[in-house]
Design an enzyme around this catalytic site. Sequence first.
Site, PDB file in Angstrom:
ATOM      1  CG  PHE A 198      29.192  41.687  47.081  1.00  0.00           C
ATOM      2  CD1 PHE A 198      28.448  40.338  47.387  1.00  0.00           C
ATOM      3  CD2 PHE A 198      27.780  41.711  46.016  1.00  0.00           C
ATOM      4  CE1 PHE A 198      28.361  39.646  47.288  1.00  0.00           C
ATOM      5  CE2 PHE A 198      26.845  41.072  46.219  1.00  0.00           C
ATOM      6  CZ  PHE A 198      27.095  39.920  46.401  1.00  0.00           C
TER       7      PHE A 198
ATOM      8  CE  LYS B  17      27.255  46.549  31.790  1.00  0.00           C
ATOM      9  NZ  LYS B  17      28.104  47.819  31.397  1.00  0.00           N
TER      10      LYS B  17
ATOM     11  CD  GLU C   3      28.337  43.772  38.672  1.00  0.00           C
ATOM     12  OE1 GLU C   3      28.497  43.126  37.672  1.00  0.00           O
ATOM     13  OE2 GLU C   3      28.860  44.659  38.222  1.00  0.00           O
TER      14      GLU C   3
END
Length: 433
Positions: free
Chosen positions: A212, A245, A229
């Site tokens: 991304f 996470k 992410e």
Amino acid sequence: MLLDSAGCGRFDILVADPFLTLTTEGRSTTITPREGASKTVEGNPLALVRRYLGPQMRPLPDGIPFAGGALGYFAYDLACYLEDSPDRERPAAALPEMAIGLYDWALVVDHRQQKTRLVSSCRDPHTRATWAEWVKTFEVPAIPRMRRFQTLGTPESNLTREAYLERLARIQRYLVEGDCYQVNFAQTFSASVSGDLWAAYRQLRHINSAPFAAYLNTPSGQVLSASPERFLQVRAGSVETRPIKGTRPRHEEAGRDRQLAAELGESPKDRAENVMIVDLLRNDLGKSCATGSIRVPELFKVESFASVHHLVSSVTGRLAPEKDALDLLEGCFPGGSITGAPKRRAMEIIEELEPEPRGLYCGSIGYIGFDGAMDTNIAIRTLVHSDGEIRFAAGGGIVMDSDPEAEYQESFDKAARLLALLEAFITIDTNGG
């Protein structure tokens, strides 16, 4: 603007020549058409994006994710306006809180089909008038001569080790007192630079490829993102978010590298942190998704990137009939993986303890198409350049049993490739290799 899968995904999207731009600073958004005078208005910035996107067109065929619409960034600090928080005395961020262009054509690279398409929705009459010129431009694209980029000094943090650890101790007191379950905390690095930011981005995608990634060239400055992410994707009403996470550094020795990945996958602490954010995002998606449609098809998947292993989950849903992608974005912004839980109190603690506004860091970069589709990232591993200075931040989620020294080191593990990029250009430029 370039949304770049950097060899890790299916599509790259390149746009230029917006027929209208929306730039938000504070409570005001400036609307600038290609032709005619600019005007400045107050109001919800995302509602303005919806207004200028206009009527929703039918879905695009497979192989064309975007054929025009809104593309740009939403900075983390935009959340203060979306939540109607009171104005606060804080230093201004380097870039506006929102910079969106309305684009009527795009160059779309499909790596799966090995095709590049020039596509348009023909919402803007100017597109038809100039279409032949754009076709000619891309038939034999010019190869630009790379110019020099240079870092003019060693990158420095806005927090000493002692100050970072002292703030982590304060966060842990908040956690013990029951204010939050988890709080994300970050330090910011900066350095003076000169030269061609596109040259720096090309090197960044080489040493830290990410699915991304993005390069944005705006009037206020440049954005170089190597984000791993996904924040929110909407495709024909289907919704997905993929929160990260949990982190371990990569290791040059293959056996140790596999051991670190396995350790992450089995870590009770990292799994607990990940579940907190998955639950938060399930609630956030529930504001815009149909009742009963939310699922968690992936939980605790280990994904490996250039400098770190991450623990990634997937939460999916389906938009309610009366909701659209901008409703979803507003209801989930900013992403829970980079705030903490509960989100609002975590954001208050972040504002109290981080020395300056986050700006674009932990905001989002991406698009909302004329067809209602959306794909956005979480703007981590992202450098922002303006006025001769380049800045980026790195941090992590803090819970009660966090080891402060380990959390401090994790911030450097995440920053490693960005620091390496800047440090390499202190003595090495693009002409010299």
